[in-house]
Design a protein around this motif. Structure first.
Motif, mmCIF file in Angstrom:
data_model
loop_
_atom_site.group_PDB
_atom_site.id
_atom_site.type_symbol
_atom_site.label_atom_id
_atom_site.label_comp_id
_atom_site.label_asym_id
_atom_site.label_seq_id
_atom_site.Cartn_x
_atom_site.Cartn_y
_atom_site.Cartn_z
ATOM 1 N N ARG A 128 59.273 -11.945 49.396
ATOM 2 C CA ARG A 128 59.248 -12.709 50.644
ATOM 3 C C ARG A 128 57.993 -12.325 51.411
ATOM 4 O O ARG A 128 57.731 -11.144 51.636
ATOM 5 N N LEU A 129 57.236 -13.321 51.814
ATOM 6 C CA LEU A 129 55.937 -13.089 52.435
ATOM 7 C C LEU A 129 55.960 -13.572 53.881
ATOM 8 O O LEU A 129 56.203 -14.746 54.150
ATOM 9 N N ALA A 130 55.716 -12.653 54.814
ATOM 10 C CA ALA A 130 55.651 -13.007 56.237
ATOM 11 C C ALA A 130 54.310 -13.663 56.531
ATOM 12 O O ALA A 130 53.263 -13.213 56.068
ATOM 13 N N ARG A 131 54.349 -14.730 57.304
ATOM 14 C CA ARG A 131 53.110 -15.422 57.660
ATOM 15 C C ARG A 131 52.429 -14.730 58.830
ATOM 16 O O ARG A 131 53.072 -14.405 59.834
ATOM 17 N N PRO A 132 51.128 -14.499 58.713
ATOM 18 C CA PRO A 132 50.408 -13.941 59.866
ATOM 19 C C PRO A 132 50.519 -14.881 61.062
ATOM 20 O O PRO A 132 50.418 -16.100 60.922
ATOM 21 N N GLY A 133 50.755 -14.330 62.237
ATOM 22 C CA GLY A 133 50.863 -15.155 63.432
ATOM 23 C C GLY A 133 52.233 -15.752 63.648
ATOM 24 O O GLY A 133 52.431 -16.561 64.560
ATOM 25 N N GLY A 134 53.189 -15.385 62.820
ATOM 26 C CA GLY A 134 54.547 -15.908 62.987
ATOM 27 C C GLY A 134 54.765 -17.189 62.210
ATOM 28 O O GLY A 134 53.950 -17.595 61.394
ATOM 29 N N GLY A 135 55.871 -17.844 62.477
ATOM 30 C CA GLY A 135 56.236 -19.043 61.728
ATOM 31 C C GLY A 135 57.140 -18.691 60.571
ATOM 32 O O GLY A 135 57.329 -17.515 60.240
ATOM 33 N N PRO A 136 57.717 -19.704 59.915
ATOM 34 C CA PRO A 136 58.641 -19.454 58.809
ATOM 35 C C PRO A 136 57.967 -18.670 57.681
ATOM 36 O O PRO A 136 56.788 -18.874 57.387
ATOM 37 N N ASP A 137 58.722 -17.768 57.072
ATOM 38 C CA ASP A 137 58.204 -16.991 55.956
ATOM 39 C C ASP A 137 58.090 -17.856 54.705
ATOM 40 O O ASP A 137 58.538 -19.014 54.677
ATOM 41 N N ASP A 138 57.509 -17.265 53.666
ATOM 42 C CA ASP A 138 57.355 -17.944 52.381
ATOM 43 C C ASP A 138 57.977 -17.112 51.273
ATOM 44 O O ASP A 138 58.118 -15.884 51.404
ATOM 45 N N ALA A 139 58.309 -17.768 50.189
ATOM 46 C CA ALA A 139 58.661 -17.085 48.951
ATOM 47 C C ALA A 139 57.446 -17.177 48.041
ATOM 48 O O ALA A 139 57.006 -18.280 47.696
ATOM 49 N N ALA A 140 56.884 -16.032 47.692
ATOM 50 C CA ALA A 140 55.684 -15.987 46.856
ATOM 51 C C ALA A 140 56.070 -15.535 45.453
ATOM 52 O O ALA A 140 56.606 -14.441 45.276
ATOM 53 N N VAL A 141 55.779 -16.382 44.462
ATOM 54 C CA VAL A 141 56.066 -16.058 43.065
ATOM 55 C C VAL A 141 54.782 -16.244 42.263
ATOM 56 O O VAL A 141 54.206 -17.332 42.260
ATOM 57 N N VAL A 142 54.345 -15.170 41.628
ATOM 58 C CA VAL A 142 53.196 -15.229 40.722
ATOM 59 C C VAL A 142 53.633 -14.584 39.410
ATOM 60 O O VAL A 142 54.011 -13.409 39.384
ATOM 61 N N LEU A 143 53.592 -15.357 38.346
ATOM 62 C CA LEU A 143 53.974 -14.875 37.020
ATOM 63 C C LEU A 143 52.822 -15.108 36.054
ATOM 64 O O LEU A 143 52.190 -16.169 36.090
ATOM 65 N N HIS A 144 52.567 -14.127 35.220
ATOM 66 C CA HIS A 144 51.517 -14.247 34.204
ATOM 67 C C HIS A 144 52.170 -14.307 32.829
ATOM 68 O O HIS A 144 53.145 -13.594 32.553
ATOM 69 N N PHE A 145 51.595 -15.158 31.964
ATOM 70 C CA PHE A 145 52.152 -15.312 30.615
ATOM 71 C C PHE A 145 51.062 -15.145 29.569
ATOM 72 O O PHE A 145 49.961 -15.678 29.700
ATOM 73 N N ASP A 146 51.402 -14.398 28.515
ATOM 74 C CA ASP A 146 50.579 -14.303 27.310
ATOM 75 C C ASP A 146 51.423 -14.815 26.153
ATOM 76 O O ASP A 146 52.549 -14.351 25.940
ATOM 77 N N VAL A 147 50.860 -15.770 25.428
ATOM 78 C CA VAL A 147 51.576 -16.389 24.307
ATOM 79 C C VAL A 147 50.881 -15.989 23.011
ATOM 80 O O VAL A 147 49.680 -16.261 22.832
#
Length: 199
Positions: A128-147
């Motif tokens: 969960r990522l808080a926004r600088p300056g307030g406002g609704p937070d975000d859900a941050a998802v970063v996934l890396h894949f090696d095939v």
């Protein structure tokens, strides 16, 4: 009843009443990933045999507690009493296995096999990522894949996918829902890339 006994009884009753009025400690709450359904079937011919091992993750991302990132995007902390039902490593492994089985018509094997293509995921961000300056937070998802195609030492695909989803409100439940939406979008992007790779 003597005064002493009466006094002791009153003290005992007052103690019991005070204990009853104390708020009980918070109870653990658990969250899970949904079963995602691919928007379209991109089956390969012949059907691929895939192995999806548990995702790689380090530090906080290997644990079950939900993670909150402060507005500086540097300071992280774990929520108390709010947990995924399993480690994100295993939740994502299970969800991706089902998604690729449905979306590619693939045979997903539980154990490594000589002829199986390995889709190895790694958790970069799942928080969960808080926004600088307030406002609704975000859900941050970063996934890396090696095939890795069967027997190959170099990946045929090595790519990171990042999605940020705005929370509907300030609750933990809203974060869990937004994280689900973000994961689903990452999986859809990966599915399209794999279908293109094996077309």
């Amino acid at each position: 009843m003597t005064i002493t006994r009466r006094t002791l009884l009153c003290v005992a009753l007052a103690f019991i009443a005070a204990c009853g009025s104390l708020s009980s400690p918070p109870r653990d709450r658990f969250y899970r990933l949904h079963s995602f359904m691919p928007p379209t079937s991109l089956s390969t011919s012949p059907a691929k045999q895939l192995h999806v091992p548990p995702f790689e993750a380090s530090g906080l991302h290997a644990k079950r507690a939900l993670i909150y990132v402060h507005p500086d995007d540097t300071t992280l902390e774990q929520y108390s009493y709010h947990l995924w039902i399993d480690s994100p490593r295993l939740l994502l492994q299970s969800a991706l296995s089902d998604y690729l089985r449905e979306g590619l018509g693939a045979q997903v094997v539980a154990q490594p096999a000589a002829e199986a293509t390995v889709v190895q995921g790694r958790v970069v961000r799942f928080e969960r990522l808080a926004r600088p300056g307030g406002g609704p937070d975000d859900a941050a998802v970063v996934l890396h894949f090696d095939v890795f195609e069967h027997g190959a030492r170099m990946p045929s695909l090595s790519k990171s996918y990042a999605v940020v989803e705005n929370l509907a409100d300030d609750t933990i439940e809203a974060y869990a829902m937004a994280a689900n939406r973000a994961v689903e979008q990452v999986f859809e992007q990966l599915l399209n890339d794999l279908a293109h790779l094996w077309r």
